[in-house]
Write an enzyme that holds these catalytic residues in place. Structure first.
Site, PDB file in Angstrom:
ATOM      1  N   GLU A 315     -17.989  25.046 -44.883  1.00  0.00           N
ATOM      2  CA  GLU A 315     -17.944  24.407 -43.570  1.00  0.00           C
ATOM      3  C   GLU A 315     -16.696  23.554 -43.390  1.00  0.00           C
ATOM      4  O   GLU A 315     -16.753  22.421 -42.932  1.00  0.00           O
ATOM      5  CB  GLU A 315     -19.212  23.569 -43.345  1.00  0.00           C
ATOM      6  CG  GLU A 315     -20.477  24.412 -43.396  1.00  0.00           C
ATOM      7  CD  GLU A 315     -21.743  23.640 -43.057  1.00  0.00           C
ATOM      8  OE1 GLU A 315     -21.794  22.428 -43.314  1.00  0.00           O
ATOM      9  OE2 GLU A 315     -22.694  24.271 -42.549  1.00  0.00           O
ATOM     10  N   ASP A 389     -30.365  27.643 -44.637  1.00  0.00           N
ATOM     11  CA  ASP A 389     -30.101  26.212 -44.496  1.00  0.00           C
ATOM     12  C   ASP A 389     -31.339  25.385 -44.159  1.00  0.00           C
ATOM     13  O   ASP A 389     -31.499  24.989 -43.010  1.00  0.00           O
ATOM     14  CB  ASP A 389     -29.034  26.021 -43.398  1.00  0.00           C
ATOM     15  CG  ASP A 389     -28.394  24.656 -43.464  1.00  0.00           C
ATOM     16  OD1 ASP A 389     -28.780  23.873 -44.344  1.00  0.00           O
ATOM     17  OD2 ASP A 389     -27.513  24.379 -42.629  1.00  0.00           O
ATOM     18  N   GLU A 417     -33.895  17.718 -40.571  1.00  0.00           N
ATOM     19  CA  GLU A 417     -32.905  18.250 -39.633  1.00  0.00           C
ATOM     20  C   GLU A 417     -33.470  19.394 -38.797  1.00  0.00           C
ATOM     21  O   GLU A 417     -33.180  19.498 -37.607  1.00  0.00           O
ATOM     22  CB  GLU A 417     -31.686  18.735 -40.435  1.00  0.00           C
ATOM     23  CG  GLU A 417     -30.610  19.397 -39.599  1.00  0.00           C
ATOM     24  CD  GLU A 417     -29.419  19.863 -40.430  1.00  0.00           C
ATOM     25  OE1 GLU A 417     -29.411  19.632 -41.663  1.00  0.00           O
ATOM     26  OE2 GLU A 417     -28.492  20.451 -39.842  1.00  0.00           O
TER      27      GLU A 417
END
Ligand code: GCW
Length: 726
Positions: A315, A389, A417
């Site tokens: 990332e 993820d 998240e």
């Protein structure tokens, strides 16, 4: 006495009884959740008298800071739980002594010759053993740290209402490095944090050591966490400058008595950014020298520093591949710098290429497996539980079992998240348990992920588990009362990956809310189904990665376009007129081939794949017949609704507990559950409105149509949703 006087007295007595019935027993506390599970309120058990008789005297045979912390905790705990503090003594002299320490520190313990051989540096035993003919409880360990863990366990026994008369407990942690990963930036912003700002007040450190740091250390030690990575994996190189190392050293000083080591995320390009070098090439001698000097400096500042955590070539973060080198080259360079000091490197396997050549789910395996056996002995490769993820449900990461010569560390996300931030009630231990119990089959049946992680499958001594922290500056630490349970469960499972999520929930509820079975049973039941409910209303049947772009808040299965395909939703669900799902079987990306043959066969075949992973591995026709007899489309709609219904059920259960749980926490949980119901409904409605444009099938009978059209859901914007990466 006058009759009138008697009447008044009787009246007063009655009033006192009324008051006693109305007020909670014991001191009235502000129940704002700050005490976490270390909420030492008077035990209501009929056992209280027995507990008192078994804790009349306290001997903590150690003068070290850890011994001091142990003594303070026991005094605080016993005083709170039993209403009276034990007498402090240097050696046991009366009936009901609790003797805590190491044989080296206490001749009395040494004389008992407890068998501590197999308990290592952190284990302990707790036994009911007479001393000098008087009844006593012994908490013995090889080190003060072990004794501290034993003391917390002893308190937990009382907090959860266990009998104390015939104790024979032996415990040692099954993993070595049990760490929190804080995604905390130096400006106190917490990436994917939903509990306020960072608890690290970097600006005022090292001068001001917030008392919260001690509370943090106590809470972590109580569940066996022995390390913390202070800063975000997307880190600034500034963390490694002398100024910030001094600040980290101050925190390390607070944590040390509690057996907690400080680790830091290291930015791979730090030699350039703060070292003035032109390169960060791991094979460049100047770069290697720089890291060695930096490691020496870190250890001069923090003598028991734990090591570095690194996110590299992921990332947009810098890494060895920027110089044509491998992950092993990068990790080993840092490992070499830390080795003389006993430090370790936790090198993350969360990587996926910027060029997106392949199914994102396959990339970590592709990049790491070739380097198995080439990592230095003080390197752990840190692997997320699933290959994408931290989704509400993922099959286990194919790297587990695929790198037998490398110790692999588990990375779980505690902060939610992808599971409703801190607002939704989702107990994550069943997710952790599912991942740990998954059978990789690499060495035949029973080769579970837990056995990879605890090192027993391949005989690794360096082992670990990391949890991405959900802690912030909020008064209740985690942003919601129930999210404290996820921190607690992570610690308990890092200590022992074979624990059962339900048993952990039961402990936590008793310690946090009440030991009354009328509270414990319904709350545990509610928690146990809560994660499955999130799966149902967000990503049923193996769907994944359908959340809002960037901030990850709310449903957005329509997300497409932008800088990279694998940051969109359409990349993952692949819905079209024929069906839905990502074909990862042999006819598709063939990600299944990364698993051991029997697992690959099971996942790769539409007839045998577990339904919870159906759309993870297959593109399935809308009319595919499911186990329930429904078509896929009908089942999908059914699952969305089932998730919403579960949340409604939680609200009813929780409403029924009014008066049994303190008003302050009850009210907040009730309000959050109301938000959760609205958001669950929103996920269901938006998802159905969107997927129906492909399925072109009616909703099954009895299923309500979404109240708005798709355009409405697509129009919703949340520019200030918390926690976004930046
Ligand atoms: O889940 C994703 C998050 C990023 C995070 C990344 C990672 C720290 O959206 O915010 O970055 O994973 O694990 O590195």
């Amino acid at each position: 006495m006058h009759a009138a006087g008697r009447r008044i007295r009787r009246g007063l007595r009655l009033a006192a009884c009324w008051l006693a019935a109305l007020l909670p027993a014991g001191p009235v506390l502000a129940e704002d959740g700050h005490d976490l599970w270390l909420r030492y309120v008077p035990v209501q058990e009929e056992r209280a008298a027995d507990y008192r008789a078994r804790a009349t005297e306290l001997v903590v045979a150690s003068a070290t800071p850890t011994g001091q912390a142990t003594r303070e905790e026991l005094v605080r705990g016993l005083r709170g739980l039993l209403g009276t503090a034990p007498a402090l003594a240097a050696r046991a002299g009366r009936d009901g002594a609790v003797v805590v320490g190491t044989p080296a520190g206490s001749p009395q313990l040494a004389a008992l010759a407890p068998d501590l051989a197999a308990l290592g540096e952190e284990g302990y035993l707790i036994r009911s053993l007479p001393i000098g003919g008087r009844k006593a409880t012994v908490v013995a360990a090889n080190t003060d740290r072990g004794a501290l863990y034993g003391a917390f366990h002893f308190l937990r026994l009382i907090q959860t209402g266990q009998p104390l008369h015939a104790l024979d407990i032996r415990q040692a942690p099954k993993t070595k490095v049990r760490v929190l990963n804080h995604w905390d930036n130096l400006d106190r912003y917490v990436e994917r944090g939903y509990a306020g700002e960072s608890i690290w007040d970097w600006h005022r450190l090292p001068g001001w050591k917030d008392p919260r740091y001690t509370g943090y250390a106590r809470a972590n030690a109580s569940i066996g966490i022995n390390g913390t990575v202070l800063n975000n994996v997307n880190t600034s190189a500034q963390m490694l400058t002398p100024m910030y190392l001094e600040k980290a050293a101050a925190l390390a000083g607070v944590f040390r008595p509690y057996g907690i080591k400080v680790y830091l995320s290291a930015r791979f390009s730090a030699p350039i950014e703060i070292g003035g070098l032109k390169t960060a090439d791991p094979l460049d001698p100047a770069v290697r020298r720089w890291w060695k000097a930096k490691a020496d400096e870190v250890y001069r500042t923090i003598p028991d520093f734990g090591g570095f955590l690194v996110k590299a070539n992921s990332e947009g973060q810098p890494g060895p591949q920027d110089y044509g080198r491998s992950h092993a080259d990068g990790a080993n360079m840092l490992a070499e710098a830390l080795a003389p000091h006993g430090g370790i490197v936790m090198w993350r396997a969360f990587v996926y290429s910027h060029e997106e050549p392949d199914d994102r789910a396959k990339q970590a395996y592709t990049e790491f497996v070739p380097y198995d056996g080439t990592f230095a002995p003080n390197v752990l490769v840190q692997v997320k539980n699933g290959a994408i993820d931290f989704q509400p449900r993922e099959p286990f990461h194919p790297l587990f079992g695929a790198m037998p010569k490398t110790p692999l560390m588990m990375e779980f996300q505690i902060t939610k998240e992808y599971l409703g931030f801190a607002t939704h009630l989702a107990y994550l231990a069943p997710l952790y348990e599912e991942a740990l119990r998954a059978d990789t089959q690499v060495r035949g049946p029973g080769s579970t992920v837990a056995k990879v992680v605890d090192g027993s499958l391949e005989g690794h001594a360096l082992t670990g588990m990391a949890g991405v922290a959900n802690i912030g500056s909020d008064r209740n630490w985690s942003g919601s009362h129930f999210d404290q349970a996820n921190w607690f469960a992570f610690g308990r499972l890092a200590w022992d990956p074979y624990l059962e999520s339900e048993a952990i929930a039961r402990e936590w509820v008793k310690m946090t809310f009440s030991t009354d079975p009328a509270v414990v049973d319904p709350v545990v039941a509610m928690m146990m189904g809560s994660r499955e409910a999130v799966v149902d209303y967000m990503t049923p049947l193996g769907l994944h990665h359908l959340m809002g772009r960037g901030h990850h808040y709310g449903p957005a299965p329509w997300v497409s376009g932008g800088p990279r395909a694998d940051w969109t939703s359409v990349y993952y669900h692949r819905a079209d007129a024929k069906g839905i799902g990502f074909d990862r079987s042999a006819t598709g990306s063939n990600a299944v081939a990364q698993y051991a043959a029997p697992v690959a066969a099971q996942f790769g075949d539409l007839a045998t794949v577990p339904e919870e992973f159906l759309l993870w591995f297959h593109h399935v026709p809308w009319d595919h017949r499911m186990a329930s007899g429904r078509t896929l489309w009908d089942e999908l709609v059914h699952r969305y609704g089932r998730g919403v219904d579960y949340v409604r059920g939680m609200r009813t259960t929780w409403d029924g507990l009014a008066g049994k749980v303190d008003a302050e926490r009850h009210a907040q949980v009730a309000a959050f559950l109301a938000i959760q119901e609205q958001e669950a409904q929103w996920w269901r409605d938006a998802s159905i409105a969107y997927f129906q444009t492909f399925s072109k099938r009616p909703l099954p009978a009895g299923e309500a149509a979404p109240p708005h059209d798709l355009a409405y859901y697509q129009s919703l914007q949340f520019p200030f949703a918390p926690g976004d990466g930046k």
